[in-house]
Structure formats: structure tokens, C-alpha cells
Design a protein around this motif. Sequence first.
Motif, mmCIF file in Angstrom:
data_model
loop_
_atom_site.group_PDB
_atom_site.id
_atom_site.type_symbol
_atom_site.label_atom_id
_atom_site.label_comp_id
_atom_site.label_asym_id
_atom_site.label_seq_id
_atom_site.Cartn_x
_atom_site.Cartn_y
_atom_site.Cartn_z
ATOM 1 N N THR A 189 -1.767 -3.739 8.467
ATOM 2 C CA THR A 189 -0.755 -3.177 7.577
ATOM 3 C C THR A 189 0.507 -2.950 8.396
ATOM 4 O O THR A 189 0.458 -2.271 9.425
ATOM 5 C CB THR A 189 -1.224 -1.847 6.963
ATOM 6 O OG1 THR A 189 -2.413 -2.070 6.207
ATOM 7 C CG2 THR A 189 -0.158 -1.272 6.037
ATOM 8 N N ASP A 234 6.107 10.030 2.467
ATOM 9 C CA ASP A 234 5.730 8.860 1.669
ATOM 10 C C ASP A 234 5.358 7.698 2.582
ATOM 11 O O ASP A 234 6.035 7.426 3.573
ATOM 12 C CB ASP A 234 6.897 8.479 0.765
ATOM 13 C CG ASP A 234 6.546 7.333 -0.168
ATOM 14 O OD1 ASP A 234 5.352 7.126 -0.399
ATOM 15 O OD2 ASP A 234 7.471 6.658 -0.640
ATOM 16 N N PHE A 235 4.256 7.026 2.237
ATOM 17 C CA PHE A 235 3.755 5.908 3.040
ATOM 18 C C PHE A 235 3.937 4.615 2.255
ATOM 19 O O PHE A 235 3.537 4.513 1.101
ATOM 20 C CB PHE A 235 2.269 6.138 3.342
ATOM 21 C CG PHE A 235 1.603 5.001 4.087
ATOM 22 C CD1 PHE A 235 1.509 5.029 5.467
ATOM 23 C CD2 PHE A 235 1.068 3.914 3.400
ATOM 24 C CE1 PHE A 235 0.883 3.995 6.153
ATOM 25 C CE2 PHE A 235 0.448 2.881 4.076
ATOM 26 C CZ PHE A 235 0.365 2.923 5.456
ATOM 27 N N ARG A 236 4.553 3.613 2.869
ATOM 28 C CA ARG A 236 4.668 2.292 2.254
ATOM 29 C C ARG A 236 4.349 1.249 3.330
ATOM 30 O O ARG A 236 5.096 1.086 4.300
ATOM 31 C CB ARG A 236 6.072 2.061 1.702
ATOM 32 C CG ARG A 236 6.246 0.695 1.029
ATOM 33 C CD ARG A 236 7.678 0.475 0.604
ATOM 34 N NE ARG A 236 8.040 1.356 -0.489
ATOM 35 C CZ ARG A 236 7.958 1.024 -1.774
ATOM 36 N NH1 ARG A 236 7.514 -0.155 -2.119
ATOM 37 N NH2 ARG A 236 8.317 1.877 -2.713
ATOM 38 N N ALA A 243 0.837 -1.201 0.000
ATOM 39 C CA ALA A 243 0.000 0.000 0.000
ATOM 40 C C ALA A 243 0.869 1.248 0.000
ATOM 41 O O ALA A 243 1.776 1.395 0.827
ATOM 42 C CB ALA A 243 -0.908 0.003 1.235
ATOM 43 N N ARG A 244 0.570 2.147 -0.932
ATOM 44 C CA ARG A 244 1.290 3.421 -1.003
ATOM 45 C C ARG A 244 0.280 4.536 -1.250
ATOM 46 O O ARG A 244 -0.799 4.310 -1.794
ATOM 47 C CB ARG A 244 2.319 3.415 -2.135
ATOM 48 C CG ARG A 244 3.415 2.375 -1.977
ATOM 49 C CD ARG A 244 4.510 2.608 -2.997
ATOM 50 N NE ARG A 244 5.177 3.880 -2.777
ATOM 51 C CZ ARG A 244 6.112 4.384 -3.576
ATOM 52 N NH1 ARG A 244 6.469 3.720 -4.666
ATOM 53 N NH2 ARG A 244 6.677 5.537 -3.311
ATOM 54 N N HIS A 245 0.665 5.775 -0.853
ATOM 55 C CA HIS A 245 -0.149 6.931 -1.227
ATOM 56 C C HIS A 245 0.764 8.086 -1.601
ATOM 57 O O HIS A 245 1.676 8.449 -0.877
ATOM 58 C CB HIS A 245 -1.120 7.334 -0.118
ATOM 59 C CG HIS A 245 -0.476 7.901 1.108
ATOM 60 N ND1 HIS A 245 0.071 9.164 1.155
ATOM 61 C CD2 HIS A 245 -0.296 7.384 2.340
ATOM 62 C CE1 HIS A 245 0.550 9.402 2.366
ATOM 63 N NE2 HIS A 245 0.357 8.336 3.103
ATOM 64 N N ASN A 246 0.532 8.616 -2.750
ATOM 65 C CA ASN A 246 1.203 9.808 -3.247
ATOM 66 C C ASN A 246 2.682 9.842 -2.918
ATOM 67 O O ASN A 246 3.131 10.575 -2.045
ATOM 68 C CB ASN A 246 0.517 11.070 -2.694
ATOM 69 C CG ASN A 246 0.836 12.287 -3.548
ATOM 70 O OD1 ASN A 246 1.731 12.231 -4.411
ATOM 71 N ND2 ASN A 246 0.122 13.372 -3.318
ATOM 72 N N GLY A 247 3.447 9.040 -3.645
ATOM 73 C CA GLY A 247 4.877 8.950 -3.384
ATOM 74 C C GLY A 247 5.667 10.205 -3.679
ATOM 75 O O GLY A 247 6.863 10.265 -3.443
ATOM 76 N N HIS A 248 5.014 11.251 -4.199
ATOM 77 C CA HIS A 248 5.715 12.499 -4.476
ATOM 78 C C HIS A 248 5.844 13.381 -3.238
ATOM 79 O O HIS A 248 6.562 14.370 -3.244
ATOM 80 C CB HIS A 248 4.976 13.288 -5.572
ATOM 81 C CG HIS A 248 4.933 12.562 -6.887
ATOM 82 N ND1 HIS A 248 6.042 12.336 -7.660
ATOM 83 C CD2 HIS A 248 3.891 11.982 -7.543
ATOM 84 C CE1 HIS A 248 5.698 11.669 -8.760
ATOM 85 N NE2 HIS A 248 4.400 11.433 -8.693
ATOM 86 N N GLU A 249 5.116 13.033 -2.167
ATOM 87 C CA GLU A 249 5.188 13.839 -0.951
ATOM 88 C C GLU A 249 6.324 13.369 -0.059
ATOM 89 O O GLU A 249 6.799 12.233 -0.161
ATOM 90 C CB GLU A 249 3.857 13.765 -0.183
ATOM 91 C CG GLU A 249 2.694 14.397 -0.932
ATOM 92 C CD GLU A 249 1.417 14.383 -0.115
ATOM 93 O OE1 GLU A 249 1.495 13.904 1.038
ATOM 94 O OE2 GLU A 249 0.388 14.836 -0.624
#
Length: 439
Positions: free
Chosen positions: A310, A260-262, A251-257
Amino acid sequence: MNALTDNTVQHLSERGLLRFITAGSVDDGKSTLIGRLLFDSKGIFADQLDAMSRSKHKRTVGDAVDLSLLTDGLEAEREQGITIDVAYRYFATPKRKFIIADTPGHEQYTRNMVTGASTADAVIILVDVSKVKLREDGGVDLLIQTKRHSTIAHLLQIEHVIVAVNKMDLVNYDQAIYDRIVKAYQEFAATLGLKDVTPIPLSALTGDNVVDRSDKLAWYQGPTLIELLESLSVDDASHDAPFRFPVQLVARHNGHEANDFRGYMGRIEAGKVSVGDKLVVQPSGQSATVKDIVTLEGSHQSAVVGQSVTLLLEEYLDISRGDLLAGASQPATLLKTLKADVCWMSDEPLDQRRKYWIKHGTRQTSAKITAIESLLDINTQQRHAADGLKLNDIARIGLTVQQPLAADAYADIRATGAFILIDEVTHQTVAAGMIRLAD
């Protein structure tokens, strides 16, 4: 009460749930027994009862309600009076919650029994007193399906076996006949190695000893079926097993910030995990440290088997679906060749020249059957040589896989010791297997 405590309390309350299956030969009364359990324990709604009473497929005498219709859900089943699919039903008593799997009786549907039994804590094996052969020497010949289902229950390591000697009303509740059947089954169970076997006389049709105690069976001093089911312990050894977490999704969200969440999503299949625990990523062997454990309720300090979570790690690693996160001190065994007991579930016989997909946890890779080491004779429990497998055969085989599997012996951890084989061409499941790391 914080989120962690709430979550833990919820999980512990779910341990009171008992999953059980019914198994036996066709027309032994499996669906009727489940219908009786639901009916007498107030586990059905008024509209369901009304629908049953108006059903055109009633198979009872007089005005009695055909309780088997509660589980015979397919139209083909209602018309033929048999169970084809695995029918799951839920009900509860003041003492416990239950999930029932009603499995088919016909030999060609034995594969469905394997499906229903794979997650069961207990099995009710029905023996129809009107079908067993009472020999002149005092012995009893059990039906082959009774032996086959008992063998599968043993291979799948179902903890509790209840032998329900059904239709006692057809033999005038004769204790002598019941005792002969129980003796014959116990002798067969001893050859299998079944340990927790509990017999009970009953009549699913009339309700004797199912939920209510019967005066007609006054000679039986044990519990009713529902009392027995309520009392069974569910000692889940997977709580104390090494940590096993097959990764289902990254699971990831908006890797440009910058933040970054992984996270690695999945269900804990064995053991427990806490923030700060050292893990190993398998099969790559990378080391990892648990940074956070997240659910819909928020962050937690720990989680246990059965929870979907998670995991966030301190390290930035290459992890994908199909990988296994395991406790660093007790990782799984990496296998490219393995031995397993399988139940062949395909109408098409085994062709050793073909390749199959093996689905193990969340990993899928190519596999080839290299050997049929032995075929199990259901009647004698002896193993002998074989050059092929056909529908419902149970055998010990050798396998090679294209990518290594992070596995455990089925005897140690069910989830990481089980697999299915899939035909590469038809995409049909052809076998269910249990990994044996040692004979």
C-alpha cells in the motif's frame, strides 16, 4: 532484523521459484511426465498414491501406477485420457521450488496453453518419437501443435525452451532418431528466433532421464530433466525496469477523523520504489511523492517487483482503480490506438463490427479492432493478409480504445504490455494480446 530486511530476504528467497509449463500434442505424455516428476521427487502424498492405484481409469499395462492421474483432475479428462483444463502443481527439491502448469494438447484447447504460459519462466515442449514423421531424405516432419506451442512460447517471450523427446523406449533408445528430431526442431526454432533451446531424450512412463539417469541412454551426456530445471537461471529483467504500479484499490478508514488514511493498494509489476521517490499518475499526469510504503508487517523504506504493498503519497490526489503509478523519469506510454499480436481464443470468429472490452492491468475500457494487419502461418512463420480471425489464429491487429492505456511494449515489461479482450455481450475472453510499440 527489522521488518524491511525480513521482507527483502523473503522476496529474494522467492526468486528461486521456477514457473514452467508442459506443452505438446495430445497423448505426448505431458501429464505422465509431471506425474513422474512429482512421484520420483517425493512430491506426492501416500493417500494420493493410494487413490491413483485404485482408480478405475488406469491406462497403464500391468501393475504400473498411472501417474497422469495426478494432473488429469477433471472427471472428463480421467474418462477420456486427455487434459482439458490447465492443471497447476507445486513441488520442491532441496535446490529449488517449482510451480508446474500442465496445459492441454488438443488444438481446440490451445487457448489454455496461452493462459498457462503467460507467467512461465520455462516451457517443456514434448515431442513424441512415435508420432513424428521420419522422411526418407533424413528429415523429420514435426507436428503442427509442436510448431504452434513453440510459436506461442516465442511470442510470450518465455526465456527457456526445453525440448523433451519423449517415449524413447518405443524406439529402443535410438540415438540416430533422437538426433534427427533435434536437428529438425532446431531448424524450426531458428526461423522463430528462439535462442535458449535445450533438447533432452527421456521416457516419462519408465522414468528414464526424468529424475534418475538411465543406462539405456548412456550416449546422452547432458543433465537429467530435474537437474536441468534446477539449474535454469531466472533473470527477471523487471527488477531493473521502470517502476510500474497498477492501482487495484483505494484504501481508506474513517475519513471523519483528523488522521485520515488514504492508501493505494496493488502489486508492483516492475521496478522498485522508495520513500521520497517522485511518481506520475497515469493517465492524468499528476505528480506524486511517496510518503510511506505499508504491508502487513508495517512500514518500509522500499519495495520491489512482485511485492503487494500500500503506497501513501504526500499529495492529496484523485486516484482510482485502473490508474497507474509510474516512475516520474520513465513513465509508460499513453495509447489510444495501438498495434498488438493476439491469439484468438473464442469459438466465435472475430466480428470487426462489434466492440469489446479490453482489460489491461487493472483498467478496463471499451475497444474496437480497426484492422487485421497480418495472419501468422504457423508452418512457414510467414505473415499474410486475412479478413477474419478464428479459434487459435495468431495475428497482428490494430486497436482503438475509449480511454487511454498507460502501457509498455510487451518486449520491455510483460505486465503492462499484455491485455485480454472480452466480449461485451457474453463476457467471454476472446483474445489475449501483446502490445508492440515498434515492429
